[in-house]
Design a protein around this motif. Structure first.
Motif, PDB file in Angstrom:
ATOM      1  N   MET A 123       0.777  -1.071   0.405  1.00  0.00           N
ATOM      2  CA  MET A 123      -0.221   0.240   0.504  1.00  0.00           C
ATOM      3  C   MET A 123       1.057   1.493  -0.367  1.00  0.00           C
ATOM      4  O   MET A 123       0.752   2.072  -0.533  1.00  0.00           O
ATOM      5  CB  MET A 123      -0.845  -0.114   1.332  1.00  0.00           C
ATOM      6  N   ILE A 124       1.701   1.143   1.171  1.00  0.00           N
ATOM      7  CA  ILE A 124       2.706   2.442   1.549  1.00  0.00           C
ATOM      8  C   ILE A 124       3.785   2.975   0.090  1.00  0.00           C
ATOM      9  O   ILE A 124       4.011   3.665  -0.771  1.00  0.00           O
ATOM     10  CB  ILE A 124       3.325   2.756   2.452  1.00  0.00           C
ATOM     11  N   GLN A 125       3.863   1.471  -0.730  1.00  0.00           N
ATOM     12  CA  GLN A 125       4.961   1.555  -2.087  1.00  0.00           C
ATOM     13  C   GLN A 125       3.831   2.539  -3.174  1.00  0.00           C
ATOM     14  O   GLN A 125       4.243   3.567  -3.832  1.00  0.00           O
ATOM     15  CB  GLN A 125       5.031   0.454  -3.043  1.00  0.00           C
ATOM     16  N   GLU A 126       2.700   1.862  -3.031  1.00  0.00           N
ATOM     17  CA  GLU A 126       1.956   1.773  -4.291  1.00  0.00           C
ATOM     18  C   GLU A 126       1.690   3.820  -4.174  1.00  0.00           C
ATOM     19  O   GLU A 126       1.616   4.604  -5.152  1.00  0.00           O
ATOM     20  CB  GLU A 126       0.217   1.394  -4.799  1.00  0.00           C
ATOM     21  N   MET A 127       1.229   4.083  -3.279  1.00  0.00           N
ATOM     22  CA  MET A 127       1.043   5.946  -2.609  1.00  0.00           C
ATOM     23  C   MET A 127       2.078   6.508  -2.442  1.00  0.00           C
ATOM     24  O   MET A 127       1.770   7.765  -3.115  1.00  0.00           O
ATOM     25  CB  MET A 127       0.188   5.307  -0.733  1.00  0.00           C
ATOM     26  N   THR A 128       2.928   6.278  -2.213  1.00  0.00           N
ATOM     27  CA  THR A 128       4.662   6.823  -2.999  1.00  0.00           C
ATOM     28  C   THR A 128       5.008   6.616  -3.859  1.00  0.00           C
ATOM     29  O   THR A 128       5.588   7.535  -4.211  1.00  0.00           O
ATOM     30  CB  THR A 128       5.835   6.222  -1.904  1.00  0.00           C
ATOM     31  N   GLY A 129       4.350   6.011  -4.715  1.00  0.00           N
ATOM     32  CA  GLY A 129       5.104   6.004  -6.302  1.00  0.00           C
ATOM     33  C   GLY A 129       5.902   5.403  -6.837  1.00  0.00           C
ATOM     34  O   GLY A 129       6.904   5.527  -7.246  1.00  0.00           O
ATOM     35  N   CYS A 130       6.765   3.932  -5.169  1.00  0.00           N
ATOM     36  CA  CYS A 130       8.137   3.967  -5.676  1.00  0.00           C
ATOM     37  C   CYS A 130       7.944   2.830  -6.810  1.00  0.00           C
ATOM     38  O   CYS A 130       7.285   2.003  -6.308  1.00  0.00           O
ATOM     39  CB  CYS A 130       8.434   3.581  -3.855  1.00  0.00           C
ATOM     40  N   LYS A 131       9.491   2.663  -7.153  1.00  0.00           N
ATOM     41  CA  LYS A 131       9.342   1.552  -8.344  1.00  0.00           C
ATOM     42  C   LYS A 131      10.268   0.698  -7.217  1.00  0.00           C
ATOM     43  O   LYS A 131      10.867  -0.809  -8.449  1.00  0.00           O
ATOM     44  CB  LYS A 131       9.768   2.037  -9.472  1.00  0.00           C
ATOM     45  N   SER A 132      10.859   1.047  -6.430  1.00  0.00           N
ATOM     46  CA  SER A 132      12.005  -0.060  -6.543  1.00  0.00           C
ATOM     47  C   SER A 132      11.586  -1.282  -5.572  1.00  0.00           C
ATOM     48  O   SER A 132      10.212  -1.577  -5.240  1.00  0.00           O
ATOM     49  CB  SER A 132      12.916   0.463  -4.863  1.00  0.00           C
ATOM     50  N   ILE A 133      12.543  -2.545  -5.785  1.00  0.00           N
ATOM     51  CA  ILE A 133      11.861  -3.436  -5.135  1.00  0.00           C
ATOM     52  C   ILE A 133      12.355  -3.965  -3.759  1.00  0.00           C
ATOM     53  O   ILE A 133      12.761  -4.156  -3.649  1.00  0.00           O
ATOM     54  CB  ILE A 133      12.977  -4.811  -6.687  1.00  0.00           C
ATOM     55  N   ILE A 134      11.404  -4.741  -3.409  1.00  0.00           N
ATOM     56  CA  ILE A 134      11.132  -4.932  -1.996  1.00  0.00           C
ATOM     57  C   ILE A 134      12.073  -6.703  -1.558  1.00  0.00           C
ATOM     58  O   ILE A 134      12.074  -7.073  -2.423  1.00  0.00           O
ATOM     59  CB  ILE A 134       9.560  -5.003  -1.400  1.00  0.00           C
ATOM     60  N   THR A 135      12.919  -5.961  -0.516  1.00  0.00           N
ATOM     61  CA  THR A 135      13.620  -7.016  -0.021  1.00  0.00           C
ATOM     62  C   THR A 135      13.653  -7.455   1.186  1.00  0.00           C
ATOM     63  O   THR A 135      13.166  -6.663   1.862  1.00  0.00           O
ATOM     64  CB  THR A 135      15.164  -7.545  -0.285  1.00  0.00           C
TER      65      THR A 135
END
Ligand code: GFB
Length: 315
Positions: free
Chosen positions: A251-263
């Protein structure tokens, strides 16, 4: 509680205390008393007693605490136990000794056993072992709520407690190592977006479930129980909705528009697997949350961006 009552908010610079001050003022309670740490050391019983005797508040809201996320708690259980125990004992006991008639003590749902039945009812307290990562904090909060319960029974004082689930919102702490998961993830994703980082490293497995409540909803709940004539000794306060840490991250990744891969860094602890609180008691009394997670998150990401741009970030 009356509109003219003198109300002491302990911990008014923290996320919870500042939300309580905002809610009190918005509801027309103008006689709010606060002290900074420099003005009043809550670890010092004599200073706390003198403060209560000089100010003679009608009501005290105990929102002061040493708080932190799983990293801060698990690295310093001794400090979390010592400081929170001292704050609880001093602010509650000295209030009773000085004749304060009404007091609300705030804790956390980590007071409940690690493997409590889900959703966790208030009567799960002290039925089995605590979660180790925040055992110190939990023990101190259990002492505080028990002191309120004993004083109410023995001296007829209206001292009662409210246990919020994981909180977030205005004035949160964004420290990467010591903060709670939600603000930390906002900072991690925002930093990764701005730096075009290939990956974002999050802790644990992503599978634990957590329930999040916006601090403005909690502040409304505090006023709600304080306005009751005969509140329960202990009441849970939560949103009633839970998400996995992985879902929260997405949710936070989408909201911030961050394209990085989560590890996922599995050397870091997961903590308790699940802690959804049973909110049927507070709901049956008439309180319910107003801010859903998506709305609260959007607001919090926007506030983080403003705070970062203006150099007002709390770390
Ligand atoms: O909010 P939090 O730190 O504490 O959340 P608790 C921890 C969960 O989020 C764990 C995962 O499952 C972590 O593995 N997580 C993933 C992360 N990435 C991160 C990250 O970058 N930072 C953090 N902090 N977590 C706290 C207690 O427990 O809950 C307090 O320690 C208090 O005493 C509070 O009771 C309400 O939810 O586990």
């Amino acid at each position: 509680m009356n509109k003219t009552d003198k109300i002491f908010v302990a911990g008014h610079r923290g996320m919870v205390g500042s939300a309580c001050v905002r809610a009190l003022k918005a509801a027309g309670y103008e006689n709010v008393v606060v002290r900074t740490h420099q003005e009043l050391d809550l670890l010092d019983p004599k200073a706390v007693r003198e403060f209560y005797e000089a100010e003679r508040p009608d009501v005290a809201i105990i929102a002061a605490a040493r708080v932190g996320g799983i990293g801060a708690n698990s690295a310093a259980n001794s400090l979390f136990l010592y400081e929170n125990e001292m704050i609880a004992m001093n602010t509650v006991w000295q209030a009773a000794e000085a004749g304060v008639k009404r007091l609300l003590f705030l804790g956390s749902t980590c007071i409940y056993p690690r493997l409590a039945p889900q959703p966790i009812p208030e009567d799960a307290l002290l039925t089995s072992a605590l979660e180790k990562t925040n055992e110190g904090y939990a023990l101190a909060k259990i002492s505080g709520l028990k002191l309120c319960e004993f004083l109410r029974r023995e001296r007829g004082l209206c001292y009662h407690s409210l246990m919020p689930t994981n909180l977030y919102g205005t004035g949160d702490n964004y420290d990467i190592e010591h903060g709670h998961v939600l603000p930390t993830l906002i900072r991690k994703f925002e930093t990764a977006r701005m730096e075009h980082a290939p990956t974002v490293s999050l802790w644990g497995s992503g599978s634990p479930l957590r329930e999040f409540l916006h601090v403005d909803d909690l502040a409304a709940a505090c006023l709600f129980v304080l306005e009751m004539e005969n509140p329960p000794d202990l009441v849970n306060c939560g949103s009633g909705r839970e998400v996995t840490i992985r879902q929260l991250a997405e949710m936070i990744q989408e909201m911030t528009g961050c394209k990085s891969i989560i590890t996922w860094d599995r050397t870091k602890p997961d903590g308790t697997p699940r802690k959804l609180c049973d909110t049927s008691l507070i709901r049956s009394l008439g309180w319910s949350p107003k801010i859903d997670l998506a709305t609260g998150l959007r607001r919090t990401v926007d506030e983080y961006r403003v705070a970062l741009a203006t150099g007002n970030i709390r770390l």
